[in-house]
Each structure stands twice: as structure tokens, then as C-alpha cells.
Design a protein around this motif. Sequence first.
Motif, PDB file in Angstrom:
ATOM      1  N   GLY A  31      -4.180 -10.656  -1.363  1.00 49.54           N
ATOM      2  CA  GLY A  31      -3.409  -9.881  -0.403  1.00 49.54           C
ATOM      3  C   GLY A  31      -2.415  -8.933  -1.067  1.00 49.54           C
ATOM      4  O   GLY A  31      -2.264  -7.789  -0.630  1.00 49.54           O
ATOM      5  N   ARG A  32      -1.763  -9.376  -2.105  1.00 55.69           N
ATOM      6  CA  ARG A  32      -0.726  -8.548  -2.739  1.00 55.69           C
ATOM      7  C   ARG A  32      -1.309  -7.536  -3.719  1.00 55.69           C
ATOM      8  O   ARG A  32      -0.680  -6.527  -4.003  1.00 55.69           O
ATOM      9  CB  ARG A  32       0.322  -9.425  -3.423  1.00 55.69           C
ATOM     10  CG  ARG A  32       1.156 -10.217  -2.436  1.00 55.69           C
ATOM     11  CD  ARG A  32       1.795  -9.320  -1.406  1.00 55.69           C
ATOM     12  NE  ARG A  32       2.681 -10.094  -0.540  1.00 55.69           N
ATOM     13  CZ  ARG A  32       3.155  -9.650   0.597  1.00 55.69           C
ATOM     14  NH1 ARG A  32       2.822  -8.457   1.042  1.00 55.69           N
ATOM     15  NH2 ARG A  32       3.958 -10.383   1.321  1.00 55.69           N
ATOM     16  N   PHE A  33      -2.491  -7.783  -4.275  1.00 50.32           N
ATOM     17  CA  PHE A  33      -3.164  -6.764  -5.073  1.00 50.32           C
ATOM     18  C   PHE A  33      -3.907  -5.786  -4.175  1.00 50.32           C
ATOM     19  O   PHE A  33      -4.095  -4.646  -4.529  1.00 50.32           O
ATOM     20  CB  PHE A  33      -4.179  -7.387  -6.030  1.00 50.32           C
ATOM     21  CG  PHE A  33      -3.632  -7.683  -7.399  1.00 50.32           C
ATOM     22  CD1 PHE A  33      -2.823  -6.778  -8.070  1.00 50.32           C
ATOM     23  CD2 PHE A  33      -3.944  -8.870  -8.026  1.00 50.32           C
ATOM     24  CE1 PHE A  33      -2.330  -7.061  -9.335  1.00 50.32           C
ATOM     25  CE2 PHE A  33      -3.464  -9.161  -9.285  1.00 50.32           C
ATOM     26  CZ  PHE A  33      -2.654  -8.249  -9.934  1.00 50.32           C
ATOM     27  N   GLY A  34      -4.330  -6.259  -3.020  1.00 51.42           N
ATOM     28  CA  GLY A  34      -5.204  -5.479  -2.169  1.00 51.42           C
ATOM     29  C   GLY A  34      -4.503  -4.801  -1.005  1.00 51.42           C
ATOM     30  O   GLY A  34      -3.554  -4.050  -1.176  1.00 51.42           O
ATOM     31  N   PRO A  35      -4.963  -5.132   0.198  1.00 54.68           N
ATOM     32  CA  PRO A  35      -4.546  -4.359   1.384  1.00 54.68           C
ATOM     33  C   PRO A  35      -3.081  -4.543   1.785  1.00 54.68           C
ATOM     34  O   PRO A  35      -2.566  -3.729   2.555  1.00 54.68           O
ATOM     35  CB  PRO A  35      -5.475  -4.877   2.480  1.00 54.68           C
ATOM     36  CG  PRO A  35      -5.898  -6.223   2.037  1.00 54.68           C
ATOM     37  CD  PRO A  35      -5.926  -6.162   0.537  1.00 54.68           C
ATOM     38  N   TYR A  36      -2.424  -5.557   1.310  1.00 51.42           N
ATOM     39  CA  TYR A  36      -1.053  -5.826   1.748  1.00 51.42           C
ATOM     40  C   TYR A  36      -0.072  -5.786   0.578  1.00 51.42           C
ATOM     41  O   TYR A  36       0.862  -6.558   0.512  1.00 51.42           O
ATOM     42  CB  TYR A  36      -0.982  -7.163   2.482  1.00 51.42           C
ATOM     43  CG  TYR A  36      -1.937  -7.213   3.626  1.00 51.42           C
ATOM     44  CD1 TYR A  36      -1.665  -6.528   4.811  1.00 51.42           C
ATOM     45  CD2 TYR A  36      -3.150  -7.882   3.521  1.00 51.42           C
ATOM     46  CE1 TYR A  36      -2.570  -6.543   5.861  1.00 51.42           C
ATOM     47  CE2 TYR A  36      -4.058  -7.898   4.560  1.00 51.42           C
ATOM     48  CZ  TYR A  36      -3.757  -7.223   5.736  1.00 51.42           C
ATOM     49  OH  TYR A  36      -4.650  -7.224   6.772  1.00 51.42           O
TER      50      TYR A  36
END
Length: 123
Positions: free
Chosen positions: A116-121
Motif C-alpha cells: 500500500g505505501r509503495f503503491g497506490p496509497y
Amino acid sequence: MKIVLWVIAALLAAAFLFSGLFKLALSREKYIAAQDWAAGSPRWAPDVIGALEVLGAIGVVLPAVVNIAPVLVPLAAAGLALVMIGAVAMHLRRGEYSALAPSGVLLILAAIVTWGRFGPYSF
């Protein structure tokens, strides 16, 4: 989803902070009495793992809270996931199947925060 990631990160931080401080606070003999896996490990292993867990617990929350280098959050979560991959592998090798559930859950939660924190969020 951002709130869910914050909640998961806080749970990870609490779990790993407790676990890491437990490893660091006890003497080797007392820790072996509580966790028999340490008897067959190198003398330094519980201390190193405990330090990594404490640093990971701090890193999964603090950079985002103070908004200084928030890219460290997914890196810390990835590091915690690696620690838990090692824990799962050790429990499987030792045949400790009842210990797989907590280790597996923490692994999955750390992987979710990493994704989530590397990607979309990301921050």
C-alpha cells in the motif's frame, strides 16, 4: 484505505515493539526459558532480531507521523516482512505449526503495508 493502512501500521508497530523489547530486555537464559528456539541459535540472534523489530516498529510509523522521509515506512514494512519470512521458515523447520498463525498474520500485515505505501496509497 489510507486509514486501514494507518491502523495496520500501528498494530505492526505495537506488536514488533513489544516483541523486540521482550527479546532485548531478558537475559539469554531467561529468553531461552521463554522461547526454546533461541537455545539452538547463535548467541547474538535474539538481540539482533529484537533490535531489527524495534527499529522496524519505529520505522513503520514515525517517518509518516513527522513527515520526514516517509518513503522509509514501506521500507521498514518490507524489512519486517523479511523478518517474518525468517520466522515462518524457522517454525516450519522446527515443526512448530501452532506458531505459524501469529507469524503468518504479521507477515501478511507487513506485506499489505509494504504494497500500500509503495503503491497506490503512498505518501
